[in-house]
Every structure is written in structure tokens, then in C-alpha cells.
Design a protein around this motif. Structure first.
Motif, PDB file in Angstrom:
ATOM      1  N   GLY A 138      -8.613   6.232   7.764  1.00  0.00           N
ATOM      2  CA  GLY A 138      -9.957   6.438   7.231  1.00  0.00           C
ATOM      3  C   GLY A 138      -9.893   6.555   5.720  1.00  0.00           C
ATOM      4  O   GLY A 138      -9.017   7.222   5.187  1.00  0.00           O
ATOM      5  N   GLU A 139     -10.809   5.882   5.037  1.00  0.00           N
ATOM      6  CA  GLU A 139     -10.838   5.959   3.579  1.00  0.00           C
ATOM      7  C   GLU A 139     -11.424   7.295   3.142  1.00  0.00           C
ATOM      8  O   GLU A 139     -12.471   7.717   3.634  1.00  0.00           O
ATOM      9  CB  GLU A 139     -11.663   4.821   2.997  1.00  0.00           C
ATOM     10  N   LEU A 140     -10.753   7.934   2.191  1.00  0.00           N
ATOM     11  CA  LEU A 140     -11.210   9.217   1.665  1.00  0.00           C
ATOM     12  C   LEU A 140     -10.687   9.389   0.250  1.00  0.00           C
ATOM     13  O   LEU A 140      -9.487   9.380   0.021  1.00  0.00           O
ATOM     14  CB  LEU A 140     -10.704  10.374   2.541  1.00  0.00           C
ATOM     15  N   ASP A 141     -11.599   9.533  -0.678  1.00  0.00           N
ATOM     16  CA  ASP A 141     -11.259   9.819  -2.066  1.00  0.00           C
ATOM     17  C   ASP A 141     -11.837  11.188  -2.389  1.00  0.00           C
ATOM     18  O   ASP A 141     -13.056  11.343  -2.505  1.00  0.00           O
ATOM     19  CB  ASP A 141     -11.837   8.744  -2.989  1.00  0.00           C
ATOM     20  N   LEU A 142     -10.978  12.185  -2.490  1.00  0.00           N
ATOM     21  CA  LEU A 142     -11.438  13.552  -2.696  1.00  0.00           C
ATOM     22  C   LEU A 142     -12.130  13.759  -4.035  1.00  0.00           C
ATOM     23  O   LEU A 142     -12.815  14.760  -4.220  1.00  0.00           O
ATOM     24  CB  LEU A 142     -10.266  14.531  -2.560  1.00  0.00           C
ATOM     25  N   SER A 143     -11.999  12.828  -4.954  1.00  0.00           N
ATOM     26  CA  SER A 143     -12.683  12.953  -6.238  1.00  0.00           C
ATOM     27  C   SER A 143     -14.098  12.374  -6.194  1.00  0.00           C
ATOM     28  O   SER A 143     -14.813  12.427  -7.183  1.00  0.00           O
ATOM     29  CB  SER A 143     -11.876  12.255  -7.338  1.00  0.00           C
ATOM     30  N   ASP A 144     -14.500  11.838  -5.055  1.00  0.00           N
ATOM     31  CA  ASP A 144     -15.810  11.190  -4.913  1.00  0.00           C
ATOM     32  C   ASP A 144     -16.568  11.850  -3.760  1.00  0.00           C
ATOM     33  O   ASP A 144     -16.214  11.683  -2.594  1.00  0.00           O
ATOM     34  CB  ASP A 144     -15.601   9.698  -4.634  1.00  0.00           C
ATOM     35  N   GLN A 145     -17.611  12.617  -4.084  1.00  0.00           N
ATOM     36  CA  GLN A 145     -18.369  13.348  -3.065  1.00  0.00           C
ATOM     37  C   GLN A 145     -18.986  12.425  -2.007  1.00  0.00           C
ATOM     38  O   GLN A 145     -19.103  12.792  -0.853  1.00  0.00           O
ATOM     39  CB  GLN A 145     -19.451  14.204  -3.712  1.00  0.00           C
ATOM     40  N   ARG A 146     -19.374  11.219  -2.415  1.00  0.00           N
ATOM     41  CA  ARG A 146     -19.922  10.266  -1.435  1.00  0.00           C
ATOM     42  C   ARG A 146     -18.859   9.844  -0.432  1.00  0.00           C
ATOM     43  O   ARG A 146     -19.132   9.690   0.761  1.00  0.00           O
ATOM     44  CB  ARG A 146     -20.517   9.051  -2.122  1.00  0.00           C
ATOM     45  N   SER A 147     -17.640   9.672  -0.909  1.00  0.00           N
ATOM     46  CA  SER A 147     -16.537   9.323  -0.026  1.00  0.00           C
ATOM     47  C   SER A 147     -16.257  10.454   0.961  1.00  0.00           C
ATOM     48  O   SER A 147     -16.053  10.213   2.152  1.00  0.00           O
ATOM     49  CB  SER A 147     -15.276   9.026  -0.846  1.00  0.00           C
ATOM     50  N   VAL A 148     -16.273  11.676   0.465  1.00  0.00           N
ATOM     51  CA  VAL A 148     -16.048  12.837   1.332  1.00  0.00           C
ATOM     52  C   VAL A 148     -17.155  12.936   2.376  1.00  0.00           C
ATOM     53  O   VAL A 148     -16.888  13.117   3.571  1.00  0.00           O
ATOM     54  CB  VAL A 148     -15.967  14.135   0.505  1.00  0.00           C
ATOM     55  N   ALA A 149     -18.408  12.785   1.958  1.00  0.00           N
ATOM     56  CA  ALA A 149     -19.538  12.864   2.888  1.00  0.00           C
ATOM     57  C   ALA A 149     -19.445  11.774   3.958  1.00  0.00           C
ATOM     58  O   ALA A 149     -19.713  12.025   5.136  1.00  0.00           O
ATOM     59  CB  ALA A 149     -20.861  12.754   2.126  1.00  0.00           C
ATOM     60  N   ARG A 150     -19.067  10.575   3.561  1.00  0.00           N
ATOM     61  CA  ARG A 150     -18.938   9.468   4.522  1.00  0.00           C
ATOM     62  C   ARG A 150     -17.821   9.762   5.524  1.00  0.00           C
ATOM     63  O   ARG A 150     -17.981   9.562   6.716  1.00  0.00           O
ATOM     64  CB  ARG A 150     -18.654   8.158   3.787  1.00  0.00           C
ATOM     65  N   THR A 205      -5.026  10.783  12.157  1.00  0.00           N
ATOM     66  CA  THR A 205      -5.871  10.030  11.234  1.00  0.00           C
ATOM     67  C   THR A 205      -5.280  10.177   9.844  1.00  0.00           C
ATOM     68  O   THR A 205      -5.107  11.290   9.354  1.00  0.00           O
ATOM     69  CB  THR A 205      -7.324  10.540  11.239  1.00  0.00           C
ATOM     70  N   LEU A 206      -4.965   9.048   9.221  1.00  0.00           N
ATOM     71  CA  LEU A 206      -4.500   9.049   7.848  1.00  0.00           C
ATOM     72  C   LEU A 206      -5.726   8.912   6.952  1.00  0.00           C
ATOM     73  O   LEU A 206      -6.434   7.924   7.023  1.00  0.00           O
ATOM     74  CB  LEU A 206      -3.556   7.867   7.606  1.00  0.00           C
ATOM     75  N   ALA A 207      -5.988   9.917   6.145  1.00  0.00           N
ATOM     76  CA  ALA A 207      -7.111   9.868   5.199  1.00  0.00           C
ATOM     77  C   ALA A 207      -6.536   9.390   3.873  1.00  0.00           C
ATOM     78  O   ALA A 207      -5.742  10.091   3.247  1.00  0.00           O
ATOM     79  CB  ALA A 207      -7.743  11.243   5.059  1.00  0.00           C
ATOM     80  N   VAL A 208      -6.933   8.191   3.463  1.00  0.00           N
ATOM     81  CA  VAL A 208      -6.293   7.545   2.314  1.00  0.00           C
ATOM     82  C   VAL A 208      -7.321   7.005   1.328  1.00  0.00           C
ATOM     83  O   VAL A 208      -8.425   6.639   1.704  1.00  0.00           O
ATOM     84  CB  VAL A 208      -5.376   6.387   2.782  1.00  0.00           C
ATOM     85  N   ARG A 209      -6.942   6.955   0.052  1.00  0.00           N
ATOM     86  CA  ARG A 209      -7.799   6.308  -0.948  1.00  0.00           C
ATOM     87  C   ARG A 209      -7.679   4.793  -0.864  1.00  0.00           C
ATOM     88  O   ARG A 209      -8.634   4.077  -1.097  1.00  0.00           O
ATOM     89  CB  ARG A 209      -7.413   6.757  -2.359  1.00  0.00           C
ATOM     90  N   ASP A 210      -6.485   4.308  -0.582  1.00  0.00           N
ATOM     91  CA  ASP A 210      -6.210   2.876  -0.561  1.00  0.00           C
ATOM     92  C   ASP A 210      -6.059   2.435   0.898  1.00  0.00           C
ATOM     93  O   ASP A 210      -5.038   2.694   1.540  1.00  0.00           O
ATOM     94  CB  ASP A 210      -4.929   2.594  -1.340  1.00  0.00           C
ATOM     95  N   ALA A 211      -7.092   1.768   1.430  1.00  0.00           N
ATOM     96  CA  ALA A 211      -7.107   1.376   2.841  1.00  0.00           C
ATOM     97  C   ALA A 211      -5.972   0.418   3.185  1.00  0.00           C
ATOM     98  O   ALA A 211      -5.405   0.493   4.278  1.00  0.00           O
ATOM     99  CB  ALA A 211      -8.457   0.762   3.202  1.00  0.00           C
ATOM    100  N   GLU A 212      -5.629  -0.479   2.262  1.00  0.00           N
ATOM    101  CA  GLU A 212      -4.537  -1.423   2.535  1.00  0.00           C
ATOM    102  C   GLU A 212      -3.204  -0.694   2.658  1.00  0.00           C
ATOM    103  O   GLU A 212      -2.424  -0.965   3.571  1.00  0.00           O
ATOM    104  CB  GLU A 212      -4.466  -2.487   1.445  1.00  0.00           C
TER     105      GLU A 212
END
Length: 84
Positions: free
Chosen positions: A50-62, A22-29
Motif C-alpha cells: 500500500g502506498e503511504l507517504d507520512l509527510s502527506d496528509q492526503r496519502s495518510v488519509a487514503r 502489508t508493506l506501507a511504502v512511498r515508492d510502489a515499484e
């Protein structure tokens, strides 16, 4: 041509072993382009994005909420830290 960034350096190790990746990335494209490159280079179709922005807690939770399965290895590769 692979997209810039350190994730592309891990292609041979992850894809050829037929690992489920699984590639956890900020930029899905950009993640989709990297995924397609891994699949093309290795033939391993077991690569997800999978989209993941470590600077955004909502992104991490999702990301955590949507995660399914064990985690055997984590590669933290930062191409370059820059403020958003």
C-alpha cells in the motif's frame, strides 16, 4: 537481490510465520519488488503493498480509508530520512 532498505531485514520474521503483511511504502515499484522478494523467500502469498507517504496528509488519509482488518503489529522501519 533484495532492494536496499530496512524492510528486507524483516522478511524471515513476517513471511515464514505466514502472517498477513502489508508493506506501507512511498515508492510502489520498490514495494512490489520487496513483496516479490518476501514471497519468493518464504512462500507466503499473503503480502500486500500500500502506498503511504507520512509527510502527506492526503496519502495518510487514503491509506487509512483503504485499510481493512485489524492491526496486530506495526514495524516502523526508516531506511534513511531525506527531504522530498
Amino acid at each position: 537481490m533484495p532492494p536496499p532498505g530496512s524492510a528486507s531485514r524483516h522478511r524471515p520474521r513476517t513471511g515464514r510465520r505466514r502472517a498477513e503483511v502489508t508493506l506501507a511504502v512511498r515508492d510502489a515499484e520498490a514495494g512490489a519488488v520487496a513483496r516479490d522478494g518476501i514471497v519468493a523467500d518464504t512462500g507466503n502469498e499473503r503480502v500486500a503493498v500500500g502506498e503511504l507517504d507520512l509527510s502527506d496528509q492526503r496519502s495518510v488519509a487514503r491509506f487509512v480509508r483503504l485499510w481493512d482488518g485489524p492491526l496486530h503489529m506495526l514495524v516502523h522501519a526508516v531506511a534513511g530520512a531525506r527531504p522530498r
